[in-house]
Design a protein around this motif. Structure first.
Motif, mmCIF file in Angstrom:
data_model
loop_
_atom_site.group_PDB
_atom_site.id
_atom_site.type_symbol
_atom_site.label_atom_id
_atom_site.label_comp_id
_atom_site.label_asym_id
_atom_site.label_seq_id
_atom_site.Cartn_x
_atom_site.Cartn_y
_atom_site.Cartn_z
ATOM 1 N N UNK A 215 0.845 -1.189 0.000
ATOM 2 C CA UNK A 215 0.000 0.000 0.000
ATOM 3 C C UNK A 215 0.885 1.244 0.000
ATOM 4 N N UNK A 216 0.732 2.139 -1.006
ATOM 5 C CA UNK A 216 -0.115 1.982 -2.181
ATOM 6 C C UNK A 216 0.366 0.823 -3.063
ATOM 7 N N UNK A 217 -0.551 0.289 -3.854
ATOM 8 C CA UNK A 217 -0.201 -0.822 -4.731
ATOM 9 C C UNK A 217 0.709 -0.341 -5.854
ATOM 10 N N UNK A 218 1.515 -1.245 -6.371
ATOM 11 C CA UNK A 218 2.338 -0.878 -7.528
ATOM 12 C C UNK A 218 2.082 -1.771 -8.738
ATOM 13 N N UNK A 219 1.347 -2.879 -8.555
ATOM 14 C CA UNK A 219 1.081 -3.804 -9.656
ATOM 15 C C UNK A 219 -0.422 -3.977 -9.856
ATOM 16 N N UNK A 220 -0.814 -4.226 -11.102
ATOM 17 C CA UNK A 220 -2.235 -4.374 -11.418
ATOM 18 C C UNK A 220 -2.421 -5.355 -12.563
ATOM 19 N N UNK A 221 -3.612 -5.942 -12.607
ATOM 20 C CA UNK A 221 -4.040 -6.816 -13.703
ATOM 21 C C UNK A 221 -5.102 -6.107 -14.516
ATOM 22 N N UNK A 222 -5.127 -6.369 -15.815
ATOM 23 C CA UNK A 222 -6.204 -5.814 -16.629
ATOM 24 C C UNK A 222 -6.601 -6.790 -17.719
ATOM 25 N N UNK A 223 -7.775 -6.549 -18.260
ATOM 26 C CA UNK A 223 -8.304 -7.295 -19.397
ATOM 27 C C UNK A 223 -8.754 -6.287 -20.441
ATOM 28 N N UNK A 224 -8.267 -6.431 -21.671
ATOM 29 C CA UNK A 224 -8.600 -5.522 -22.767
ATOM 30 C C UNK A 224 -9.478 -6.241 -23.784
#
Length: 256
Positions: A215-224
């Protein structure tokens, strides 16, 4: 970043070397000495000597004429080493594979880098109509679902210190007012995911979730997914799959 802004404790030649490599990394292709000099502002004689040194070491390459310059193969070796040694990338691989199978859309794992997000891993959609993606691609955080999911883990004041009041427009749908973006981030926090509806690329909608490893986050997942293929049912399935993937990765993230 400029050499003048880095403080007296840093070595000017090292700062210039890094700035040059970042210049070429952000501008694919070959560039003349004059165009590089105009961009970085170094004296032409010292720039030429630095370029020749980097060419000899394999960090920069030249064309057949020896007058144009581009990023060299050693940069690829370092980038690959970074990914190979990253624990988040390793832990996320099974989840990326499962998300790709479940959604049949393009999946990304990305990291916040200042005001941008950088792609660390991707899984390409099997559909003929799909976005073209690559590892290492760097995009503005404010115009992407990945970036907005990560910015939402910061406080409003942290976002204000990170982003300028007026944001770069990527498409006609990009939110360019920082305060309006901050209001949207309140919604992202409440619902747990972010949405980019053609804000970064026309014809493309993306959904993103931050990974709670810090926290804070530094990584994320996404779908395009192309807008032409997006139905309400498909959108809901993608959101559910991303939230489930985030929850599966949470225990691994806490161990990193």
């Amino acid at each position: 970043m400029s050499a003048a802004d880095t403080g007296g404790s840093q070595v000017k030649s090292a700062v210039r070397t890094v700035e040059l490599l970042e210049y070429f990394a952000g501008r694919p292709g070959m560039h003349s000495l004059a165009s590089v000099q105009e961009a970085v502002g170094y004296p032409k004689s010292s720039l030429y000597m630095l370029l020749r040194t980097l060419v000899d070491l394999g960090w920069i390459e030249t064309d057949a004429t020896g007058t144009r310059y581009g990023i060299g193969v050693r940069a690829l070796l370092v980038g690959t080493s970074y990914l190979d040694g990253d624990e988040v990338v390793a832990a996320a691989r099974p989840t990326l594979d499962r998300l790709s199978d479940d959604t049949t859309e393009t999946i990304h794992l990305a990291r916040l880098d200042g005001t941008h997000v950088v792609s660390l891993a991707t899984r390409q959609s099997p559909h003929h109509l799909r976005p073209v993606t690559r590892v290492g691609r760097r995009l503005p955080a404010h115009s992407t679902a990945l970036g907005k999911a990560l910015l939402a883990t910061h406080t409003d004041d942290q976002v204000r210190s990170l982003l300028p009041p007026v944001l770069t427009r990527r498409t006609e749908h990009t939110r360019t007012d920082r305060e309006q973006l901050i209001e949207e981030l309140h919604t992202v926090r409440a619902q747990g995911y972010a949405v980019d509806r053609e804000e970064n690329t026309l014809g493309l909608c993306c959904f993103g979730v931050a990974l709670p490893s810090r926290t804070p986050a530094r990584d994320a997942l996404s779908c395009s997914v192309p807008v032409a293929r997006l139905t309400p049912a498909h959108e809901q399935m993608i959101k559910d799959a991303l939230l489930a993937a985030r929850d599966r990765l949470a225990p691994a993230g806490r161990r990193l």
